[in-house]
Each structure stands twice: as C-alpha cells, then as structure tokens.
Design a protein around this motif. Structure first.
Motif, mmCIF file in Angstrom:
data_model
loop_
_atom_site.group_PDB
_atom_site.id
_atom_site.type_symbol
_atom_site.label_atom_id
_atom_site.label_comp_id
_atom_site.label_asym_id
_atom_site.label_seq_id
_atom_site.Cartn_x
_atom_site.Cartn_y
_atom_site.Cartn_z
ATOM 1 N N PHE A 298 -27.051 -47.681 -59.366
ATOM 2 C CA PHE A 298 -26.061 -48.275 -60.272
ATOM 3 C C PHE A 298 -25.585 -49.620 -59.738
ATOM 4 N N SER A 299 -25.220 -49.656 -58.447
ATOM 5 C CA SER A 299 -24.678 -50.885 -57.870
ATOM 6 C C SER A 299 -24.959 -50.925 -56.378
ATOM 7 N N PHE A 300 -25.691 -51.950 -55.951
ATOM 8 C CA PHE A 300 -25.932 -52.167 -54.524
ATOM 9 C C PHE A 300 -25.062 -53.317 -54.058
ATOM 10 N N LYS A 301 -24.402 -53.121 -52.916
ATOM 11 C CA LYS A 301 -23.494 -54.117 -52.364
ATOM 12 C C LYS A 301 -23.898 -54.483 -50.943
ATOM 13 N N ASP A 302 -23.499 -55.677 -50.530
ATOM 14 C CA ASP A 302 -23.797 -56.127 -49.181
ATOM 15 C C ASP A 302 -23.413 -55.051 -48.168
ATOM 16 N N PRO A 303 -24.345 -54.659 -47.295
ATOM 17 C CA PRO A 303 -24.042 -53.569 -46.352
ATOM 18 C C PRO A 303 -22.931 -53.896 -45.372
ATOM 19 N N ALA A 304 -22.590 -55.170 -45.203
ATOM 20 C CA ALA A 304 -21.555 -55.530 -44.244
ATOM 21 C C ALA A 304 -20.184 -54.991 -44.634
ATOM 22 N N VAL A 305 -19.961 -54.698 -45.916
ATOM 23 C CA VAL A 305 -18.661 -54.158 -46.335
ATOM 24 C C VAL A 305 -18.633 -52.637 -46.283
ATOM 25 N N GLY A 306 -19.759 -51.995 -46.004
ATOM 26 C CA GLY A 306 -19.794 -50.565 -45.717
ATOM 27 C C GLY A 306 -19.278 -49.660 -46.813
ATOM 28 N N GLN A 307 -19.602 -49.949 -48.069
ATOM 29 C CA GLN A 307 -19.089 -49.154 -49.186
ATOM 30 C C GLN A 307 -20.120 -48.199 -49.788
ATOM 31 N N GLY A 308 -21.371 -48.274 -49.350
ATOM 32 C CA GLY A 308 -22.428 -47.537 -50.017
ATOM 33 C C GLY A 308 -22.270 -46.028 -50.009
ATOM 34 N N MET A 309 -21.858 -45.457 -48.865
ATOM 35 C CA MET A 309 -21.774 -43.997 -48.761
ATOM 36 C C MET A 309 -20.693 -43.440 -49.683
ATOM 37 N N GLN A 310 -19.514 -44.060 -49.642
ATOM 38 C CA GLN A 310 -18.435 -43.506 -50.467
ATOM 39 C C GLN A 310 -18.660 -43.799 -51.941
ATOM 40 N N ASP A 311 -19.301 -44.917 -52.258
ATOM 41 C CA ASP A 311 -19.613 -45.178 -53.657
ATOM 42 C C ASP A 311 -20.610 -44.163 -54.200
ATOM 43 N N ALA A 312 -21.524 -43.708 -53.355
ATOM 44 C CA ALA A 312 -22.453 -42.656 -53.771
ATOM 45 C C ALA A 312 -21.697 -41.387 -54.136
ATOM 46 N N LEU A 313 -20.716 -41.011 -53.318
ATOM 47 C CA LEU A 313 -19.935 -39.806 -53.594
ATOM 48 C C LEU A 313 -19.037 -39.992 -54.813
ATOM 49 N N TYR A 314 -18.411 -41.162 -54.910
ATOM 50 C CA TYR A 314 -17.546 -41.421 -56.063
ATOM 51 C C TYR A 314 -18.332 -41.375 -57.367
ATOM 52 N N SER A 315 -19.491 -42.021 -57.398
ATOM 53 C CA SER A 315 -20.249 -42.062 -58.643
ATOM 54 C C SER A 315 -20.697 -40.674 -59.065
ATOM 55 N N ALA A 316 -21.048 -39.814 -58.095
ATOM 56 C CA ALA A 316 -21.418 -38.436 -58.427
ATOM 57 C C ALA A 316 -20.251 -37.705 -59.077
ATOM 58 N N ARG A 317 -19.066 -37.895 -58.532
ATOM 59 C CA ARG A 317 -17.885 -37.228 -59.093
ATOM 60 C C ARG A 317 -17.524 -37.784 -60.470
ATOM 61 N N ILE A 318 -17.601 -39.095 -60.608
ATOM 62 C CA ILE A 318 -17.213 -39.711 -61.878
ATOM 63 C C ILE A 318 -18.177 -39.301 -62.987
ATOM 64 N N LEU A 319 -19.479 -39.321 -62.699
ATOM 65 C CA LEU A 319 -20.438 -38.918 -63.723
ATOM 66 C C LEU A 319 -20.247 -37.455 -64.112
ATOM 67 N N THR A 320 -20.033 -36.594 -63.130
ATOM 68 C CA THR A 320 -19.796 -35.175 -63.428
ATOM 69 C C THR A 320 -18.560 -35.003 -64.304
ATOM 70 N N ASP A 321 -17.515 -35.756 -63.989
ATOM 71 C CA ASP A 321 -16.292 -35.686 -64.788
ATOM 72 C C ASP A 321 -16.557 -36.101 -66.230
ATOM 73 N N VAL A 322 -17.312 -37.166 -66.424
ATOM 74 C CA VAL A 322 -17.613 -37.626 -67.778
ATOM 75 C C VAL A 322 -18.405 -36.571 -68.544
ATOM 76 N N LEU A 323 -19.399 -35.999 -67.892
ATOM 77 C CA LEU A 323 -20.251 -35.016 -68.560
ATOM 78 C C LEU A 323 -19.476 -33.764 -68.958
ATOM 79 N N THR A 324 -18.495 -33.384 -68.144
ATOM 80 C CA THR A 324 -17.737 -32.170 -68.449
ATOM 81 C C THR A 324 -16.736 -32.385 -69.586
ATOM 82 N N ARG A 325 -16.509 -33.620 -69.986
ATOM 83 C CA ARG A 325 -15.580 -33.898 -71.081
ATOM 84 C C ARG A 325 -16.215 -33.634 -72.451
ATOM 85 N N TYR A 326 -17.537 -33.505 -72.497
ATOM 86 C CA TYR A 326 -18.238 -33.413 -73.774
ATOM 87 C C TYR A 326 -19.133 -32.174 -73.798
ATOM 88 N N ASP A 327 -19.064 -31.442 -74.899
ATOM 89 C CA ASP A 327 -19.945 -30.293 -75.068
ATOM 90 C C ASP A 327 -21.304 -30.713 -75.628
#
Length: 411
Positions: A298-327
């Motif tokens: 979805f989004s790759f960022k400069d590794p110097a800011v060290g956001q990749g790992m937590q963004d991976a976890l956040y995106s998994a949670r956000i997508l799951t949340d969106v999917l559970t809102r709709y039958d």
C-alpha cells in the motif's frame, strides 16, 4: 484442500500474517500464501516501537518473539549536526519499550502464529502468477508451487501483502497516488561486539549529506545502516568494490565528532553488507473491486523513519475493521474502498510526508538547526519528538509545542 475462501492474502510476512490472524479472529476463512518458505531473511528496517509492541501483545505473539532474546530498549540518541537529542520514548498504549527483532525470527514466528489459527490455511513456496476475474471484479489467484504444480483459488477478496514490489498490486493495476524518489543509497550490515555507553539504545545520525541508523537487535548483534547520496559516484563505486570496507570508511569520514566510528571500529561484521540503491516513497490506491493492499504494498516509506513494521500491523487492523462493517462486500466495493483509504490516510499519511522530507538530500536550514538545538535542550520537546515515531503524539502536536517554546525564547 479448499478452493474457495473469504479472503486470500498474498504475502505472509508481517502485514500478511497479521492480516490473516486478524481476519480469522473476525470469523473469516483465509488462505495465506507466500512465494518464500520460512525461516528466511529479507532486507528490512525491522524495529517495533511501543505502540506496535502493544499490538503484538494483543495478537498473543509478543512473548514468543521475546523468547528469541531480542533486547528491549527505551532510549534513543539522535544527532542532527551539532544537536544531540537524547531521551526515552514516551509511554503509549501502556508500553514504554521498543525492540528490533531480526526478520529471520520475526517472520517465521508470525507465519506460524497465523497458520495455527483454525480459520487460516497457509501455503509456503507458492508464487502468484495472475489474478482471476469475473468482468471487472477480482475473484481469485492463479499460481505455481515450487514443484511446478499449477493451482487456482477463489475468494470474495484478494489482498496484496507482498511488499514494496508487490506482484498483486501490479496485477490489479492499483493507481499510484503519490511518489517521491529518494536521493539516497542505503547499505545495511549486522555487527557483533558493538558497544554503546549507558543503556542500550537506538542511534540516528544526520551529518551533512549522510545518514546512519543503529539498532540493538537479535542474536547479540546491532544492525547498522548508512545512507549517502545516489549521485555520489565515488562512494557508489567503493561500495560496489568492497562493501564492508566502504561502509567502515564512510562512517569514519562521514560522522566525525560522534561516538559512532569508534564503536564500529571495534565491532565485527557478521554476514554480508546488503544494499538498496534508490527507491520511491509510494502511496497507492488501497482497495478496488475484489482486491486490497496492506503494508508496503500500500505504502512504502524511507526506512530511516522506521515506520514499516507498525504500518504493516495498523493496515491489517484497519482493513479488518472495514471488512467487518459490511455483510455484503460485493455490493459496497466503492464505499469500502473510500472508507479504507480515508482511515489509512488518517493513521499513516502524516508520517509518509515526514519520510518524503527525510528522503531528500537537503541540508538543515538555519531555522531547522535552531529547532533541533531547542529540542535537544528541552526534555518535553525531546519526548514529543520521539513520540512522533511511536504514535504517542501527532506531528502537529509536536509542532505546536516547538512553536510555544520558540515563542517563549523570543519573549
């Protein structure tokens, strides 16, 4: 083996395994596939801040990750030219510590944890070659196992969690919304015998046109990364000829007046120095008819800011949340896509812009240098600066604090 699932996840490292876990807990049947087999390593900035440790704890996997012996740390030392910002990360989500676990341990443990869930079926060594469609809607994947056997699977949704060079993203033709190329080449190595003073800590240096990062990591090692301008042909040639010698020489000449060169002089390289020469900071359309993207896909960022790992976890949670809102997903693709994009922007876009600034080879202005010295001189500003990295506060909150401190100094 089943041939139809609620969701197929392509890519089973951090974002993919986290998503498979989250989806299974939400009651969805998931097929998780990866072209690699585990354990296997991958070039990565693999640091987790306190907010992501809290997510790993929620997933029930943190204790097993800590059993690898990867050290926890609280402190960071950031040197921007003559300004040394030294402090501890503020508490967030009940966590005060960080850790930087090597991918060869991390990915295997997350994959095994996801695969152990009752609703998750996993396949290693499966390379996706195409997507299946009914009219404009993605309905599944086609691929090949390592033994050459070709297979197809169908699902209501196919998700690309296969990294910055995502095959799935290319197949579904996701639109690239923003792209900022880096000015830097990056090289990384793992070292034993790297000794710091005081508490173990993360290190970040930006001196003129060179950047370096150091994290304590697994197996009694430190991971050391250096960045220099891509346009510098001399250093590019030296790294091509002898990566270790070039890395040591660059650190010796590029970071004078810091403890970094002496610490590295006493350390021993374990394995090879690996490089990433040029990359884009990308932001893509995250969902369409029958498909979605998470993590670096979805989004790759400069590794110097060290956001990749937590963004991976956040995106998994956000997508799951969106999917559970709709039958009925098929009836709401456009609405779901808009919601997913909005939530991802709210959570991650400010730090994407921060990475886009960091990725450019621009010297500090006089005003920026004054701000850096102010941050170093005020513990409250130091905590707020470090809090940007672990989501304890937003960049806008930090900017307001700095503005207040500057106003006080001028009055």
């Amino acid at each position: 083996m089943n041939r139809h699932y609620d969701v197929i996840v392509v890519g089973a490292r951090v974002a993919g395994s986290a998503l498979a876990y989250e989806l299974s807990r939400a009651g969805h049947d998931v097929l998780l596939v990866d072209k690699s087999t585990f354990p296997s390593d991958i070039l990565s900035t693999h640091n987790f801040y306190g907010n992501s440790l809290a997510m790993l704890k929620d997933m029930g996997v943190l204790d097993r990750l800590l059993q690898t012996g990867t050290p926890l740390y609280k402190r960071a030392v950031v040197q921007f030219e003559d300004a040394v910002i030294d402090g501890e990360f503020p508490e967030v989500d009940g966590e005060t510590e960080c850790f930087c676990i090597r991918r060869v341990h991390l990915d295997q443990i997350l994959f095994e944890h996801a695969s152990s869930q009752a609703r998750v079926t996993s396949i290693e060594g499966f390379r996706v070659t195409d997507v299946l469609r009914e009219k404009s809607v993605v309905t599944g994947i086609a691929g090949v196992r390592r033994d050459g056997e070709k297979e197809q699977f169908t699902a209501k949704l196919v998700v690309g969690a296969d990294g910055r060079n995502s095959t799935l993203r290319d197949l579904v033709k996701s639109a690239r919304i923003m792209s900022v190329p880096t000015d830097f080449a990056s090289y990384v190595g793992y070292f034993s015998g790297y000794e710091q003073s005081g508490d173990i800590h993360a290190e970040l240096y930006k001196i003129k046109d060179k950047i370096a990062i150091v994290f304590p990591t697994s197996d009694n090692l430190h991971v050391v990364g250096v960045m220099f301008p891509l346009e510098n042909e001399e250093w590019s040639g030296r790294f091509a000829l002898s990566p270790e010698t070039a890395l040591r020489d660059l650190i010796h000449t590029g970071f004078p007046g810091t403890p970094f060169p002496e610490r590295l002089r006493k350390a021993v390289l374990e394995g090879k120095v690996r490089g990433l020469r040029g990359y884009d900071n990308d932001w893509y359309q995250g969902m369409g008819e029958g498909w979605a993207l998470v993590g670096d896909a979805f989004s790759f960022k400069d590794p110097a800011v060290g956001q990749g790992m937590q963004d991976a976890l956040y995106s998994a949670r956000i997508l799951t949340d969106v999917l559970t809102r709709y039958d009925d997903w098929e009836a709401h693709w456009a609405e779901m896509a808009a919601t997913y994009q909005r939530l991802m922007e709210a959570k991650m876009l400010s730090r994407f812009h921060m990475a886009c600034q960091f990725t450019k080879n621009a010297p500090f202005t006089a005003e920026q240098s004054a701000v850096n010295r102010l941050i170093a001189a005020h513990s409250e500003a130091t905590r707020a600066f470090l809090g940007i990295y672990n989501h304890a506060n937003e960049p806008q909150e930090f900017e307001r604090l700095v503005g207040s401190l500057l106003a006080m100094n001028q009055s």
